[in-house]
Design an enzyme around this catalytic site. Structure first.
Site, PDB file in Angstrom:
ATOM      1  NE  ARG A   1      -0.544   0.294   4.972  1.00  0.00           N
ATOM      2  CZ  ARG A   1      -0.471   1.471   5.540  1.00  0.00           C
ATOM      3  NH1 ARG A   1      -1.029   2.521   4.946  1.00  0.00           N
ATOM      4  NH2 ARG A   1       0.147   1.636   6.695  1.00  0.00           N
TER       5      ARG A   1
ATOM      6  NE  ARG B   1      -0.411  10.237   6.534  1.00  0.00           N
ATOM      7  CZ  ARG B   1       0.583  10.354   7.402  1.00  0.00           C
ATOM      8  NH1 ARG B   1       1.144  11.542   7.584  1.00  0.00           N
ATOM      9  NH2 ARG B   1       1.008   9.321   8.077  1.00  0.00           N
TER      10      ARG B   1
ATOM     11  NE  ARG C   1      19.585  -3.987  -2.752  1.00  0.00           N
ATOM     12  CZ  ARG C   1      20.443  -3.621  -3.685  1.00  0.00           C
ATOM     13  NH1 ARG C   1      21.207  -4.522  -4.286  1.00  0.00           N
ATOM     14  NH2 ARG C   1      20.566  -2.341  -4.022  1.00  0.00           N
TER      15      ARG C   1
ATOM     16  NE  ARG D   1      17.808   6.540   4.737  1.00  0.00           N
ATOM     17  CZ  ARG D   1      17.035   6.089   5.730  1.00  0.00           C
ATOM     18  NH1 ARG D   1      15.872   6.667   5.954  1.00  0.00           N
ATOM     19  NH2 ARG D   1      17.416   5.080   6.481  1.00  0.00           N
TER      20      ARG D   1
ATOM     21  CD  GLU E   1      20.480   4.728   4.069  1.00  0.00           C
ATOM     22  OE1 GLU E   1      19.494   4.090   3.628  1.00  0.00           O
ATOM     23  OE2 GLU E   1      20.475   5.322   5.171  1.00  0.00           O
TER      24      GLU E   1
ATOM     25  CE1 TYR F   1      12.982  -2.593   7.205  1.00  0.00           C
ATOM     26  CE2 TYR F   1      10.764  -2.265   8.067  1.00  0.00           C
ATOM     27  CZ  TYR F   1      12.021  -1.776   7.763  1.00  0.00           C
ATOM     28  OH  TYR F   1      12.326  -0.469   8.035  1.00  0.00           O
TER      29      TYR F   1
ATOM     30  CG  ASP G   1       9.226  -0.175  11.526  1.00  0.00           C
ATOM     31  OD1 ASP G   1      10.171   0.108  10.766  1.00  0.00           O
ATOM     32  OD2 ASP G   1       8.023  -0.056  11.205  1.00  0.00           O
TER      33      ASP G   1
END
Length: 378
Positions: free
Chosen positions: A180, A184, A257, A288, A313, A362, A364
């Site tokens: 997704r 917003r 990666r 970035r 990076e 993955y 957080d």
């Protein structure tokens, strides 16, 4: 045979450090070993001229779980940092995530209805193409992104960045990588929807140090260099490294990666005006730039320090000797990871595999902490 420790914890990142903290609170003896010369894994921060530098990329703690937020703040107070990255495409800047500021910058629209109309029109282009080709769903990441946000946003803010990040064309990547892409239709640059968000005041190394307070640790200690010795020390092992490496890659290597960082201290107070700027053009080799002082200094306080530290990076293909950062969760790698998990359950019941590398998922930061807090440590 009596062992010296209840737990050998391999890896001092957030999973290993939180586990050792919780186990120690329950009266268990732990030894934490870390192959790097410092503790903290990828959330390690190094203090440079008063600036806490995120040595392995930007880390922003965010969660809607009040228990997790209270837990980390009981160790180190967190600040009010709000993640609001900027995208730079061919020297034009756009707000992220995609919101009314982004839509105004891209099309000059002033109302949600105007923005929605453009996006819907562009979505229909790929819908009609897929229908003409007999496809009932997106067949790759490019088609998935076009179905979600249309061509302008995809080509400006997604395509180049994603292809650099994964080292593959978007037409060669599976659609599920972008499940997704939130749109917003309000003026809100806060990247996360979570209730709580911030950075430890003084850097993540303070958080790791508090987690490991009273815990025996050893750095420059590679588990695989003298595996039999380390395994002889404890009843159980907590392993947060690569699960395939634990089993000698006997079923094959998992795909990862990697990242490469260039850090520079600059003789100016404010280089880019934001903590994180994403470079979305394919012509720019890095993904970035990170200006670390903006994680902890706000407003005019930025100018209290006359210098700044910036990191560039660069994404890279992983190979042995590089640090793995992101699992490549395509079908083939997920099947292989599932086989390793089955092997772990059958052949290593005394080992707890946890974290991004050991679980090949993955994560957080907050879910890592939550997982440990929910463990029944015996």
């Amino acid at each position: 045979m009596k062992r010296e420790y209840d737990y050998l914890v391999v890896g001092s990142g957030l999973f290993g450090a939180t586990f050792a903290h919780q186990a120690t609170k329950k009266g268990k003896s732990c030894l934490v070993i870390e192959k790097r010369h410092h503790l903290g894994g990828n959330i390690y921060t190094e203090r440079v001229e008063g600036i806490n530098v995120h040595k392995y990329g930007a880390h922003i703690f965010h969660t809607s779980n009040a228990e997790v937020w209270q837990f980390v703040n009981s160790l180190v107070p967190f600040n009010r940092y709000t993640n609001s990255p900027i995208a730079n495409y061919e020297d034009k800047q756009y707000n992220l995530p995609f919101n009314m500021n982004t839509f105004y910058q891209m099309w000059g629209v002033l109302t949600p209805a105007q923005a929605q109309a453009i996006i819907d029109e562009q979505r229909q282009e790929v819908v009609q193409r897929l229908k003409a080709e007999g496809a009932t769903a997106a067949r790759n990441l490019e088609e998935q992104a076009l179905l979600l946000v249309g061509r302008d946003i995809y080509e400006t803010l997604i395509k180049g960045y994603t292809e650099k990040q994964w080292g593959r064309k978007c037409t060669e990547l599976p659609p599920f990588i972008i499940k997704r892409l939130p749109l917003r239709f309000v003026h809100d640059n806060n990247y996360f929807d979570d209730k709580f968000q911030g950075i430890p005041i003084g850097g993540y190394t303070l958080l790791i140090n508090k987690l490991l307070e009273g815990v025996e640790t050893r750095t420059d200690a590679d588990f695989f260099v003298d595996r039999s010795y380390w395994e002889s020390l404890a009843q159980k092992i907590v392993f947060s490294g690569q699960i395939d490496e634990y089993f000698g890659c006997s079923l094959g290597r998992l795909g990862w990666r990697s990242l490469r960082f260039e850090h520079q201290q600059l003789q100016e107070a404010n280089y880019q005006g934001n903590a994180v700027v994403n470079y979305t053009s394919a012509s720019v080799p890095y993904t970035r730039t990170i200006e670390h002082k903006h994680f902890e200094l706000f407003g005019d306080d930025v100018y209290r320090l006359p210098t700044t530290v910036v990191s560039w990076e660069y994404p890279a293909e992983w190979e042995p000797g590089r640090e793995p950062f992101y699992p490549v969760n395509d079908d083939a790698n997920n099947r292989l990871a599932a086989q390793y998990r089955e092997m772990a359950a059958a052949k290593a019941p005394h080992v707890i595999f946890g974290g991004r590398l050991a679980e090949y998922r993955y994560y957080d930061m907050a879910p890592i902490v939550e997982n440990v807090l929910n463990m029944n440590i015996e």
